[in-house]
Design a protein around this motif. Structure first.
Motif, PDB file in Angstrom:
ATOM      1  N   ASP A  35       1.012   6.861  17.378  1.00  0.00           N
ATOM      2  CA  ASP A  35       0.504   8.234  17.347  1.00  0.00           C
ATOM      3  C   ASP A  35      -0.691   8.433  18.273  1.00  0.00           C
ATOM      4  O   ASP A  35      -1.354   9.471  18.224  1.00  0.00           O
ATOM      5  CB  ASP A  35       0.140   8.641  15.917  1.00  0.00           C
ATOM      6  N   SER A  36      -0.982   7.421  19.100  1.00  0.00           N
ATOM      7  CA  SER A  36      -2.087   7.452  20.072  1.00  0.00           C
ATOM      8  C   SER A  36      -3.465   7.432  19.419  1.00  0.00           C
ATOM      9  O   SER A  36      -4.474   7.634  20.097  1.00  0.00           O
ATOM     10  CB  SER A  36      -1.983   8.680  21.003  1.00  0.00           C
ATOM     11  N   LEU A  37      -3.528   7.187  18.110  1.00  0.00           N
ATOM     12  CA  LEU A  37      -4.798   7.016  17.418  1.00  0.00           C
ATOM     13  C   LEU A  37      -5.056   5.526  17.208  1.00  0.00           C
ATOM     14  O   LEU A  37      -4.125   4.739  17.036  1.00  0.00           O
ATOM     15  CB  LEU A  37      -4.793   7.736  16.064  1.00  0.00           C
ATOM     16  N   GLU A  38      -6.321   5.157  17.203  1.00  0.00           N
ATOM     17  CA  GLU A  38      -6.680   3.747  17.102  1.00  0.00           C
ATOM     18  C   GLU A  38      -6.670   3.295  15.646  1.00  0.00           C
ATOM     19  O   GLU A  38      -7.438   3.798  14.820  1.00  0.00           O
ATOM     20  CB  GLU A  38      -8.064   3.523  17.713  1.00  0.00           C
ATOM     21  N   ASP A  39      -5.779   2.362  15.326  1.00  0.00           N
ATOM     22  CA  ASP A  39      -5.702   1.767  13.996  1.00  0.00           C
ATOM     23  C   ASP A  39      -6.494   0.457  13.986  1.00  0.00           C
ATOM     24  O   ASP A  39      -7.056   0.051  15.005  1.00  0.00           O
ATOM     25  CB  ASP A  39      -4.239   1.520  13.624  1.00  0.00           C
ATOM     26  N   ALA A  40      -6.531  -0.204  12.838  1.00  0.00           N
ATOM     27  CA  ALA A  40      -7.340  -1.418  12.719  1.00  0.00           C
ATOM     28  C   ALA A  40      -6.580  -2.502  11.967  1.00  0.00           C
ATOM     29  O   ALA A  40      -5.678  -2.229  11.168  1.00  0.00           O
ATOM     30  CB  ALA A  40      -8.653  -1.113  11.999  1.00  0.00           C
ATOM     31  N   THR A  52      -8.634   9.489   8.533  1.00  0.00           N
ATOM     32  CA  THR A  52      -8.674   8.906   7.196  1.00  0.00           C
ATOM     33  C   THR A  52      -8.005   7.535   7.219  1.00  0.00           C
ATOM     34  O   THR A  52      -6.858   7.418   7.660  1.00  0.00           O
ATOM     35  CB  THR A  52      -7.949   9.803   6.181  1.00  0.00           C
ATOM     36  N   PRO A  53      -8.696   6.477   6.762  1.00  0.00           N
ATOM     37  CA  PRO A  53      -8.086   5.144   6.763  1.00  0.00           C
ATOM     38  C   PRO A  53      -7.001   5.023   5.698  1.00  0.00           C
ATOM     39  O   PRO A  53      -7.187   5.440   4.555  1.00  0.00           O
ATOM     40  CB  PRO A  53      -9.265   4.209   6.467  1.00  0.00           C
ATOM     41  N   TYR A  54      -5.860   4.434   6.077  1.00  0.00           N
ATOM     42  CA  TYR A  54      -4.735   4.271   5.163  1.00  0.00           C
ATOM     43  C   TYR A  54      -4.284   2.811   5.224  1.00  0.00           C
ATOM     44  O   TYR A  54      -3.545   2.418   6.126  1.00  0.00           O
ATOM     45  CB  TYR A  54      -3.590   5.203   5.553  1.00  0.00           C
ATOM     46  N   PRO A  55      -4.749   1.975   4.274  1.00  0.00           N
ATOM     47  CA  PRO A  55      -4.395   0.553   4.319  1.00  0.00           C
ATOM     48  C   PRO A  55      -2.955   0.303   3.889  1.00  0.00           C
ATOM     49  O   PRO A  55      -2.451   0.925   2.946  1.00  0.00           O
ATOM     50  CB  PRO A  55      -5.384  -0.087   3.339  1.00  0.00           C
ATOM     51  N   LEU A  56      -2.293  -0.618   4.582  1.00  0.00           N
ATOM     52  CA  LEU A  56      -0.951  -1.049   4.213  1.00  0.00           C
ATOM     53  C   LEU A  56      -1.035  -2.298   3.341  1.00  0.00           C
ATOM     54  O   LEU A  56      -2.103  -2.881   3.163  1.00  0.00           O
ATOM     55  CB  LEU A  56      -0.127  -1.334   5.469  1.00  0.00           C
ATOM     56  N   ALA A  57       0.099  -2.706   2.801  1.00  0.00           N
ATOM     57  CA  ALA A  57       0.136  -3.885   1.939  1.00  0.00           C
ATOM     58  C   ALA A  57      -0.248  -5.133   2.734  1.00  0.00           C
ATOM     59  O   ALA A  57       0.140  -5.280   3.900  1.00  0.00           O
ATOM     60  CB  ALA A  57       1.531  -4.054   1.347  1.00  0.00           C
ATOM     61  N   PRO A  58      -1.019  -6.048   2.134  1.00  0.00           N
ATOM     62  CA  PRO A  58      -1.403  -7.283   2.830  1.00  0.00           C
ATOM     63  C   PRO A  58      -0.184  -8.128   3.183  1.00  0.00           C
ATOM     64  O   PRO A  58       0.804  -8.168   2.449  1.00  0.00           O
ATOM     65  CB  PRO A  58      -2.291  -8.005   1.808  1.00  0.00           C
ATOM     66  N   LYS A  59      -0.283  -8.826   4.319  1.00  0.00           N
ATOM     67  CA  LYS A  59       0.743  -9.759   4.753  1.00  0.00           C
ATOM     68  C   LYS A  59       0.143 -11.161   4.801  1.00  0.00           C
ATOM     69  O   LYS A  59      -0.866 -11.386   5.460  1.00  0.00           O
ATOM     70  CB  LYS A  59       1.284  -9.370   6.136  1.00  0.00           C
ATOM     71  N   SER A  60       0.766 -12.087   4.107  1.00  0.00           N
ATOM     72  CA  SER A  60       0.225 -13.440   4.018  1.00  0.00           C
ATOM     73  C   SER A  60       0.303 -14.152   5.369  1.00  0.00           C
ATOM     74  O   SER A  60       1.337 -14.141   6.040  1.00  0.00           O
ATOM     75  CB  SER A  60       0.991 -14.244   2.968  1.00  0.00           C
ATOM     76  N   LEU A  61      -0.815 -14.783   5.736  1.00  0.00           N
ATOM     77  CA  LEU A  61      -0.848 -15.636   6.923  1.00  0.00           C
ATOM     78  C   LEU A  61      -0.771 -17.112   6.545  1.00  0.00           C
ATOM     79  O   LEU A  61      -0.561 -17.959   7.406  1.00  0.00           O
ATOM     80  CB  LEU A  61      -2.129 -15.383   7.720  1.00  0.00           C
ATOM     81  N   GLY A  62      -0.974 -17.408   5.253  1.00  0.00           N
ATOM     82  CA  GLY A  62      -0.904 -18.787   4.791  1.00  0.00           C
ATOM     83  C   GLY A  62      -2.208 -19.233   4.162  1.00  0.00           C
ATOM     84  O   GLY A  62      -3.158 -18.472   4.023  1.00  0.00           O
ATOM     85  N   GLU A  63      -2.257 -20.497   3.771  1.00  0.00           N
ATOM     86  CA  GLU A  63      -3.448 -21.071   3.154  1.00  0.00           C
ATOM     87  C   GLU A  63      -4.067 -22.108   4.083  1.00  0.00           C
ATOM     88  O   GLU A  63      -3.384 -22.742   4.880  1.00  0.00           O
ATOM     89  CB  GLU A  63      -3.097 -21.708   1.809  1.00  0.00           C
ATOM     90  N   ARG A  64      -5.383 -22.262   3.997  1.00  0.00           N
ATOM     91  CA  ARG A  64      -6.130 -23.259   4.784  1.00  0.00           C
ATOM     92  C   ARG A  64      -5.801 -23.171   6.272  1.00  0.00           C
ATOM     93  O   ARG A  64      -5.648 -24.184   6.954  1.00  0.00           O
ATOM     94  CB  ARG A  64      -5.835 -24.676   4.283  1.00  0.00           C
TER      95      ARG A  64
END
Length: 251
Positions: free
Chosen positions: A44-49, A75-87
């Motif tokens: 949408d040409s807007l900067e997300d994070a 307005t910030p709209y967080p999505l569901a977390p995505k696991s990157l793993g442990e340690r």
């Protein structure tokens, strides 16, 4: 989330803590890691994070989660977390052409606690409602990111009243180090400016280890009186995408 006893964990100042019981020192900790990556994820040409959440359930190892935060008209709209793993150790995070590319170092079963030996690249793509993992590949042997061992650059040839401002380019996870001699009782002002405040300050005395500024407090400026005559190392620490920054130092 799957660790909190409640349906959601509300972070306060970037942290959430939950004790196992009133008499227990153990419990759940969830906190924001110091990574801030910006780019357009949904076209949408807007900067997300992108941010990284670290979850430490009790005496278990830490788990790392990637969270995309969309910009919906400011307005910030967080999505569901995505696991990157442990340690894991994060080598880089980038948003090229709308995709999320995450390079991480991971531990093989027989690796010592200090040193992960394997690396992976995870590629995510926004798919209408969520980030989806679309590709996972192995990378060459794990390596430490950033120029952690580069000798600091001395910026003033002798102590006294000095002032300097300069501009540098810094990559993800990189550290630029500078050293100067300051006298007890002098006032020092240090400020680092970057487009998204994702270059942080660390200031430490080289002889006695006095910490004037730490990246744990996410400072971008420090002003105060020098406590002891000695060399002080000033570090500009990148916690986001590669960027340009301005560093100003006045004594």
């Amino acid at each position: 989330n799957k660790w909190s006893s409640n349906s959601a964990a509300q972070l306060v100042d970037g942290e959430y803590r939950q004790k196992d019981s009133m008499d227990s020192a153990e419990g759940l900790y969830i906190g924001l890691a110091p990574y801030r990556i910006y780019g357009d994820l949904d076209g949408d040409s807007l900067e997300d994070a992108l941010v990284v959440l670290v979850a430490e359930p009790g005496d278990s190892v830490p788990f790392y989660n990637l969270v995309a935060v969309l910009n919906k008209g400011g307005t910030p709209y967080p999505l569901a977390p995505k696991s990157l793993g442990e340690r894991i150790s994060i080598r880089s995070i980038a948003i090229p052409d709308g995709e999320v590319v995450v390079d991480i170092d991971v531990f093989a079963p027989d690796d010592p606690a200090c040193c992960p030996s394997q690396s992976k690249r995870l590629i995510f793509r926004y798919a209408g409602k969520d980030l989806e993992l679309v590709e996972e590949t192995d990378l060459p042997s794990a390596q430490v990111s950033g120029n952690l061992d580069v000798s600091p650059q001395r910026i003033f040839s002798k102590p006294g009243a000095n002032s300097k401002t300069f501009t540098r380019q810094i990559a993800f996870n990189e550290i630029d180090s500078y050293v100067l001699r300051a006298l007890a009782g002098q006032r020092m002002d240090v400020k680092v400016d970057s487009p998204h405040d994702n270059v942080l300050l660390s200031i430490k005395g080289e002889e006695d280890g006095t910490v004037l500024a730490s990246i744990k407090t996410e400072l971008t400026n420090w002003s105060g009186e020098i406590p002891t005559t000695q060399d002080y190392t000033i570090r500009a620490v990148s916690v986001g995408s590669g960027t340009e920054y301005d560093l100003g130092i006045t004594i």
